[in-house]
Design an enzyme around this catalytic site. Sequence first.
Site, PDB file in Angstrom:
ATOM      1  N   SER A 178       0.844  -1.184   0.000  1.00 30.67           N
ATOM      2  CA  SER A 178       0.000   0.000   0.000  1.00 30.67           C
ATOM      3  C   SER A 178       0.892   1.251   0.000  1.00 30.67           C
ATOM      4  O   SER A 178       1.834   1.318  -0.783  1.00 30.67           O
ATOM      5  CB  SER A 178      -0.965  -0.031   1.184  1.00 30.67           C
ATOM      6  OG  SER A 178      -2.009   0.902   0.995  1.00 30.67           O
ATOM      7  N   ASP A 440      -7.925  -4.696  -6.862  1.00 33.10           N
ATOM      8  CA  ASP A 440      -7.511  -3.602  -5.978  1.00 33.10           C
ATOM      9  C   ASP A 440      -7.676  -2.257  -6.689  1.00 33.10           C
ATOM     10  O   ASP A 440      -6.995  -2.002  -7.686  1.00 33.10           O
ATOM     11  CB  ASP A 440      -6.058  -3.801  -5.566  1.00 33.10           C
ATOM     12  CG  ASP A 440      -5.528  -2.678  -4.694  1.00 33.10           C
ATOM     13  OD1 ASP A 440      -6.345  -1.922  -4.136  1.00 33.10           O
ATOM     14  OD2 ASP A 440      -4.298  -2.557  -4.571  1.00 33.10           O
ATOM     15  N   HIS A 465      -6.070  -5.976  -2.588  1.00 34.68           N
ATOM     16  CA  HIS A 465      -5.003  -5.137  -2.056  1.00 34.68           C
ATOM     17  C   HIS A 465      -3.974  -5.955  -1.276  1.00 34.68           C
ATOM     18  O   HIS A 465      -4.307  -6.631  -0.305  1.00 34.68           O
ATOM     19  CB  HIS A 465      -5.646  -4.080  -1.144  1.00 34.68           C
ATOM     20  CG  HIS A 465      -4.798  -2.887  -0.878  1.00 34.68           C
ATOM     21  ND1 HIS A 465      -4.347  -2.047  -1.858  1.00 34.68           N
ATOM     22  CD2 HIS A 465      -4.335  -2.361   0.287  1.00 34.68           C
ATOM     23  CE1 HIS A 465      -3.654  -1.059  -1.326  1.00 34.68           C
ATOM     24  NE2 HIS A 465      -3.619  -1.232  -0.024  1.00 34.68           N
TER      25      HIS A 465
END
Length: 496
Positions: A178, A440, A465
């Site tokens: 991330s 994602d 994700h």
Amino acid sequence: MSTNMKLYTILFNLYVALISVDGVKKFHLGRSNGGNLGIPGGDYQSNLPPPQWFKQKLDHSNPSDLRTWKQRYYVNDSFYDFKNQGPVFLMIGGEGPADARWMVTGTWINYAKKFNALCINLEHRFYGESHPTLDLSIKNLQFLSSYQALADLANFISSMKQKFRLNEKVKWIAFGGSYPGSLAAWLRLKYPHLIHASISTSGPLLAKVDFKEYYQVVVDALREKTGDDKCVNELRQAHNEISQLIQHSPEVIEKEFRVCKPFGLASQNDMKNFYNSIADDFADLVQYNEDNRISADVNYKNLTINTVCDMLTATGGLPAYKKLAAFNDIVLAKSNETCMDYSYDNMISDLRNITWSSNGARQWMYQTCTEFGFYQTSSAEMDVFGNNFDVDFFIQQCQDVFGQKYNLNFVSNSAAWTNNYYGALKIAVGRIVFVHGSIDPWHALGITETKDNDSPAIFIHGTAHCANMYPASDNDLAELKQARIEIEKYLSKWLD
């Protein structure tokens, strides 16, 4: 079994699965409580390493500023031979607390066992227990930035080399998922003499204020996982019905969605927040679909794109808005909320909290206002979620939380500076693997195609994700399993 009974069975099973899960605060600005990289699932029979503390500089841009603070980190040296030194794996902390459980499980630990690596995890300044200042006032938040975080990592690496008496031939590999996925790439870019290679997972490299592509990917993900348009059409119909009923019979939606206050007392920003909240429910669902986080236990696995879409597309005469309200009931149960609080003023009040009890929400809001944007707006050419939360709604939040100077021009210039500083999608550096999943939404701001063979991109169809970072499961898609193998091959090549 009748179609109505099938719908209620699905709802009951999901509800039962969720009432045993610890409550979390709402999904906001694409960030879950505790940060976007969750806690890895698995059995933690091993003893977890204790936290350690590093004396860190407050301001790396000012050599005359000698102020310091204590930054938390974790070490796992159980695979390491200090007499025959192998690589060092550095997991980069992000917009949430560092967690010792990552030190004993997850894909990077499997790699560490293979390559006999020393594993270190450094928590990001201003998140978790790493508190550089007494509070989160704007005066103190000026020291919160990706630039300062990268300088933290560089200073930390230099000190760890001395602490562990590592020779200069030892290769450091950065891992991040991330926002830390972006940091892993940027660390390799800005400090190539310290970082030999990076694995950048789900990292948004393009700072963008109006991130309208986010909900486009959400809608595409519903189609990809279900194989048709039925779920998308039902969701569109539900939002159309909600808009119509709020105009003519608001008490119906107030009851079905269990709102905390009637719409008659709501401001314009309250209503934008209401629509944003029910869209966020689907964003959260899609972003973490079928991953292997600790919260994604056997029961929680029931809450997926497919099971929710089964609920929305179930026949039996119920209008679409009622079926969407049933999903809202599940979300409220998950968050241990008795009613849906869509109050804009309550949200702003929470974000104005300058104490360290803010769970990272204020800090992440500050970084979006001063570096990235990343606002998941409804501005795209689509009508599935309506167009009730445009970019102005999020800029207003920046101004209401931090002050009037944080206007659209300020945020846009900040995002432009970030892109110029790091190179955005034109980042020019070797020995990085960019990993993304098609489900994602953040992949829309990342590198998903290989442009340089020394900086390959791995795009995994059907995964969400940071999926490749979590512990492996027998239920993982074949492409996900293959992606983990490919990453290991690149590590082997670069560590040879």
